[in-house]
Design a protein around this motif. Structure first.
Motif, mmCIF file in Angstrom:
data_model
loop_
_atom_site.group_PDB
_atom_site.id
_atom_site.type_symbol
_atom_site.label_atom_id
_atom_site.label_comp_id
_atom_site.label_asym_id
_atom_site.label_seq_id
_atom_site.Cartn_x
_atom_site.Cartn_y
_atom_site.Cartn_z
ATOM 1 N N LEU A 78 21.568 37.772 22.882
ATOM 2 C CA LEU A 78 20.399 37.662 21.991
ATOM 3 C C LEU A 78 20.605 36.659 20.859
ATOM 4 N N GLU A 79 21.852 36.412 20.484
ATOM 5 C CA GLU A 79 22.141 35.606 19.287
ATOM 6 C C GLU A 79 21.511 34.211 19.308
ATOM 7 N N PRO A 80 21.587 33.473 20.418
ATOM 8 C CA PRO A 80 20.943 32.145 20.407
ATOM 9 C C PRO A 80 19.437 32.225 20.177
ATOM 10 N N GLN A 81 18.803 33.255 20.735
ATOM 11 C CA GLN A 81 17.351 33.414 20.558
ATOM 12 C C GLN A 81 17.002 33.712 19.101
ATOM 13 N N ILE A 82 17.801 34.583 18.479
ATOM 14 C CA ILE A 82 17.538 34.942 17.077
ATOM 15 C C ILE A 82 17.781 33.734 16.173
ATOM 16 N N PHE A 83 18.866 33.020 16.428
ATOM 17 C CA PHE A 83 19.152 31.806 15.649
ATOM 18 C C PHE A 83 18.010 30.810 15.789
ATOM 19 N N MET A 84 17.540 30.625 17.025
ATOM 20 C CA MET A 84 16.451 29.687 17.295
ATOM 21 C C MET A 84 15.189 30.066 16.521
ATOM 22 N N LYS A 85 14.889 31.366 16.467
ATOM 23 C CA LYS A 85 13.696 31.838 15.754
ATOM 24 C C LYS A 85 13.812 31.540 14.256
ATOM 25 N N ILE A 86 14.917 31.982 13.627
ATOM 26 C CA ILE A 86 15.057 31.838 12.173
ATOM 27 C C ILE A 86 15.217 30.375 11.774
ATOM 28 N N TYR A 87 16.102 29.669 12.491
ATOM 29 C CA TYR A 87 16.401 28.272 12.184
ATOM 30 C C TYR A 87 15.200 27.379 12.497
ATOM 31 N N GLY A 88 14.550 27.669 13.615
ATOM 32 C CA GLY A 88 13.381 26.877 14.010
ATOM 33 C C GLY A 88 12.220 27.051 13.059
ATOM 34 N N ASP A 89 11.935 28.292 12.676
ATOM 35 C CA ASP A 89 10.858 28.540 11.706
ATOM 36 C C ASP A 89 11.139 27.828 10.396
ATOM 37 N N ALA A 90 12.393 27.940 9.934
ATOM 38 C CA ALA A 90 12.776 27.348 8.648
ATOM 39 C C ALA A 90 12.589 25.842 8.647
ATOM 40 N N SER A 91 12.832 25.191 9.791
ATOM 41 C CA SER A 91 12.719 23.729 9.856
ATOM 42 C C SER A 91 11.274 23.257 9.714
ATOM 43 N N GLU A 92 10.321 24.197 9.814
ATOM 44 C CA GLU A 92 8.908 23.853 9.639
ATOM 45 C C GLU A 92 8.373 24.250 8.264
ATOM 46 N N PHE A 93 9.157 24.987 7.497
ATOM 47 C CA PHE A 93 8.719 25.397 6.169
ATOM 48 C C PHE A 93 8.704 24.195 5.229
ATOM 49 N N GLU A 94 7.674 24.085 4.444
ATOM 50 C CA GLU A 94 7.505 22.954 3.542
ATOM 51 C C GLU A 94 8.687 22.790 2.604
ATOM 52 N N GLU A 95 9.234 23.920 2.139
ATOM 53 C CA GLU A 95 10.316 23.857 1.160
ATOM 54 C C GLU A 95 11.674 23.606 1.797
ATOM 55 N N LEU A 96 11.749 23.521 3.140
ATOM 56 C CA LEU A 96 13.030 23.328 3.817
ATOM 57 C C LEU A 96 13.061 22.154 4.792
ATOM 58 N N LYS A 97 11.905 21.745 5.278
ATOM 59 C CA LYS A 97 11.892 20.797 6.397
ATOM 60 C C LYS A 97 12.466 19.417 6.062
ATOM 61 N N SER A 98 12.510 19.038 4.794
ATOM 62 C CA SER A 98 13.074 17.729 4.433
ATOM 63 C C SER A 98 14.558 17.818 4.084
ATOM 64 N N LEU A 99 15.100 19.034 4.081
ATOM 65 C CA LEU A 99 16.511 19.236 3.727
ATOM 66 C C LEU A 99 17.367 19.322 4.982
ATOM 67 N N GLU A 100 18.616 18.855 4.868
ATOM 68 C CA GLU A 100 19.562 18.990 5.980
ATOM 69 C C GLU A 100 20.192 20.390 5.953
ATOM 70 N N PRO A 101 20.443 20.948 7.137
ATOM 71 C CA PRO A 101 20.364 20.363 8.481
ATOM 72 C C PRO A 101 19.010 20.537 9.174
ATOM 73 N N PHE A 102 18.028 21.091 8.453
ATOM 74 C CA PHE A 102 16.734 21.385 9.079
ATOM 75 C C PHE A 102 15.988 20.112 9.468
ATOM 76 N N ALA A 103 16.098 19.075 8.635
ATOM 77 C CA ALA A 103 15.396 17.818 8.922
ATOM 78 C C ALA A 103 15.859 17.242 10.259
ATOM 79 N N SER A 104 17.172 17.249 10.505
ATOM 80 C CA SER A 104 17.703 16.730 11.777
ATOM 81 C C SER A 104 17.247 17.581 12.957
ATOM 82 N N PHE A 105 17.209 18.882 12.751
ATOM 83 C CA PHE A 105 16.807 19.779 13.835
ATOM 84 C C PHE A 105 15.373 19.517 14.272
ATOM 85 N N ARG A 106 14.521 19.157 13.324
ATOM 86 C CA ARG A 106 13.113 18.904 13.638
ATOM 87 C C ARG A 106 12.962 17.728 14.607
#
Length: 722
Positions: free
Chosen positions: A457-485
């Motif tokens: 389950l861990e990859p799925q949970i990571f994908m959900k939390i990390y993926g959602d965060a990379s779309e948040f306005e307050e996080l999407k321009s910050l690393e490592p979320f920007a690269s993930f996008r």
């Protein structure tokens, strides 16, 4: 003609008398609030329905009802016998019952009853705290921050002083646990002393189809037909001192235990509750509610809903996983629905705009007086600036905390970075769990993380939390979320993160953790690299939070101070898990147009729901007893049925689960376990119109214990005549 006039006058006079007499018997509205013990004498409860002296509820110089109360984990419980028997909620002991259960011997599903002391089993994870005394230490706490010029260090100075007070008190008396609770931010701090009982054992737990009847379908809903109660017992060493589990321990002898009223309550009866409600936020400004509404509540509600579905599906064909994860799912589901209710409540009440309007009027009041204006005139702008910064941070800390809480691989990666960072400091300056003397404890912690990880389950949970965060306005321009996008195949990338990391191998992880030559910088592990970037972000956010805490410590104190001047009255401190009293009346309500709910549910409703199956699975013996109308002595004379639950307009919150509901004479008539969906907003605002709490009726408790559990010995112990 004259006779007609006289007759009309007589009818009018009689009607007027009837109306006056009728209104004389309508119970008054309760006051909003969860009152600290220091405030209950101001409530004039005897004018509102209480039939006993206030000293019988709380007497600092003698024994009173508060001495029967315990804080049981995150819930409340109460002693109901001289032998340490405690009644609380089924959901409050749910985790302990789950841990004591196996697939072959499932106490959670089948229930548990101990006929003797020897058969009682440890309630793992539960401790009981009894309030011994309290005193105001505000002057000492605030003095520590008087000369702190750096605003970011103000909250730290207060925290350090609180720790000093706690350490001093506990060294003076080793039998107590001390806590300093913040009653008003930056204003009032109260020292509470608690007696701790570490040996708690399961005595009677009803089957899950009773204790959790209705499941999540009925959670936060009325009408309710849930037998949400259980009994545990407190044990101490033979000399009466607190002790961990031992066969030599004996039942605790409380100073006070509650008298059970087997006749229960009726509509419009006066009731009061003592308990340990959790956090409420009624005294916070509008921007705080706005932040909750826009960021915290919807984010947590969405994530928890997703996790519930993931865990539930995973357990469909794996009974052992389903049992082990059941307590986690229950906790997630409770919060998820609560937050959904809060979102709806804030919207329906237009609470943010109401508070903004209130604050506009407060500002007018401030500006109307030159002295007030010079002292508080800048306060609204300063509060807005504070919350502008809160909004800029948004969900950053939530994301980082949830990655640690729900993804074991990430938690280990974060621990790795944290440990390596601490090793650059002198031994004396390192975090205590990273000191050489605690190495074995650290290894045990790591092994426990590996033991509880969920590899599939861990990859799925990571994908959900990390993926959602990379779309948040307050996080999407910050690393490592920007690269993930910018990654095209995100699922493949995440799977490789978990496949290629050395964290997958426990021995390799421990070896590299303690290898002084293996550093974060020379690691090529992508998961470690991500954890390192997020570690830096967490540190930055925590520093910002320290500054905000320091500012809010001052600003919210001024905010409450000027509000008292404006309103010309004191108001109640928000709940903070300290002992409180709330009171009200057994009363129905109308949550929507053309809908009215009466205040007492019965077995009839339980039987009706049972035909739907699913969450409404019913214990078969209940059907048999109902068919025979075998209600024993626990019958409601007006309903001609066994009452199951009832509602009342008290002000309760999380932590009041398991709180005793007492009648006008201080006798136990029920156990609080929930609120109606509309009342989830209680944490922010209370109203006579929609605020209803839910409790299991003592008559249903006693009926189940006798007819389902065959545990007459418990009724005798509680002095209930059979």
């Amino acid at each position: 003609m004259l006779k007609n006039k006289i007759a009309k006058k007589l009818i009018y006079l009689l009607t007027t008398i009837v109306i006056i007499v009728s209104f004389a018997f309508i119970p008054p509205k309760p006051d909003e609030g969860m009152y600290p013990l220091s405030d209950i004498r101001k409530l004039k409860l005897n004018q509102k329905g209480l039939k006993i002296p206030i000293d019988e509820i709380y007497n600092p110089d003698g024994v009173s009802l508060v001495d029967a109360l315990v804080r049981l984990g995150g819930c409340t419980g109460s002693f109901v016998s001289s032998e340490g028997l405690i009644i609380t909620n089924h959901h409050c002991v749910f985790g302990s019952v789950q841990r004591a259960s196996t697939v072959e011997n499932n106490y959670l599903e089948n229930g548990f009853v101990a006929q003797t002391y020897e058969q009682e089993i440890p309630a793992e994870g539960l401790t009981a705290q009894i309030t011994v005394s309290y005193e105001d230490v505000s002057e000492e706490v605030l003095k520590a921050a008087e000369n702190v010029d750096d605003i970011s260090k103000r909250a730290k100075a207060i925290s350090v002083k609180i720790s000093e007070i706690v350490k001093r008190e506990e060294s003076t008396d080793s039998t107590i646990k001390a806590e300093v609770s913040e009653m008003f931010v930056g204003e009032q701090y109260v020292l509470f002393r608690y007696k701790i009982i570490n040996d708690i054992r399961l005595v009677y737990v009803p089957p899950r189809t009773i204790g959790e009847f209705g499941g999540e379908s009925d959670n936060w809903i009325w009408p309710r037909h849930t037998g949400d109660f259980s009994f545990v017992r407190a044990y101490v060493a033979p000399d009466g001192s607190p002790a961990k589990y031992s066969k030599e321990n004996v039942p605790f002898k409380p100073k006070k235990f509650l008298t059970v009223n087997p006749n229960g309550i009726d509509e419009d009866d006066f009731v009061f509750i003592l308990g340990y409600p959790g956090r409420t936020f009624k005294n916070m400004p509008a921007r705080f509610i706005e932040y909750q509404y826009k960021y915290q509540l919807p984010y947590v509600q969405d994530l928890f809903s997703w996790l519930i579905n993931l865990y539930t599906k995973r357990g469909e064909n794996d009974p052992e996983f389903a049992l082990n994860i059941s307590s986690t799912i229950k906790g997630l589901a409770n919060t998820e629905k609560n937050y959904r209710g809060k979102i709806q409540g804030i919207r329906n009440l237009d609470l943010i705009n109401r508070k903004l309007e209130e604050e506009k009027n407060l500002l007018k009041f401030i500006n109307s007086n030159q002295e007030l204006k010079s002292k508080y005139g800048k306060l609204p702008d300063e509060i807005n600036q504070l919350y502008d910064d809160v909004f800029e941070s948004g969900r950053r800390l939530f994301v980082l905390n949830f990655l640690r809480n729900y993804v074991s691989y990430y938690r280990l990666a974060d621990l790795f970075v944290d440990y390596k960072t601490e090793q650059l400091k002198d031994e004396s300056e390192r975090k205590s769990n990273y000191k050489e003397s605690n190495k074995e404890k650290l290894i045990a912690e790591i092994e426990n993380i590996y033991k509880n990880r969920k590899d599939d389950l861990e990859p799925q949970i990571f994908m959900k939390i990390y993926g959602d965060a990379s779309e948040f306005e307050e996080l999407k321009s910050l690393e490592p979320f920007a690269s993930f996008r910018n990654i095209s195949n995100k699922e493949e990338y995440v799977n490789k993160l978990f496949t290629n990391t050395f964290i997958a191998d426990k021995e390799r992880f421990i070896e590299r953790l303690f290898d002084k030559d293996f550093t974060v910088e020379n690691s090529n592990d992508d998961l470690i690299k991500i954890a390192n970037q997020l570690y830096q972000l967490k540190n930055e956010e925590q520093k910002r939070q320290q500054i905000r805490d320091g500012k809010s410590n001052i600003l919210l104190a001024q905010f409450n101070e000027v509000k008292r001047i404006w309103l010309n009255r004191n108001f109640i401190p928000d709940a903070n898990s300290t002992l409180r009293l709330t009171f009200g009346y057994v009363r129905g309500y109308s949550p929507r147009d053309a809908v009215y709910y009466s205040p007492i549910s019965s077995l009839k409703g339980m039987i009706e729901k049972s035909f739907e199956g699913g969450d409404y699975r019913i214990y078969e013996k209940i059907k048999e007893l109902y068919a025979k109308k075998d209600f024993g002595k626990f019958i409601h004379p007006k309903l001609n049925d066994v009452p199951v639950a009832f509602i009342y307009n008290t002000d309760t919150s999380g932590g009041n689960s398991g709180s005793p509901i007492m009648d006008a004479y201080g006798r136990l008539v029920g156990v609080n376990f929930d609120r109606c969906f509309e009342a989830t907003i209680n944490d922010y605002a209370w109203s006579e119109i929609y605020s209803r709490s839910i409790g299991v009726d003592i008559r249903f408790v006693l009926w189940v214990v006798q007819k389902i559990g065959n545990a007459d010995f418990l009724l005798k112990e509680m002095n209930v005549n059979l």
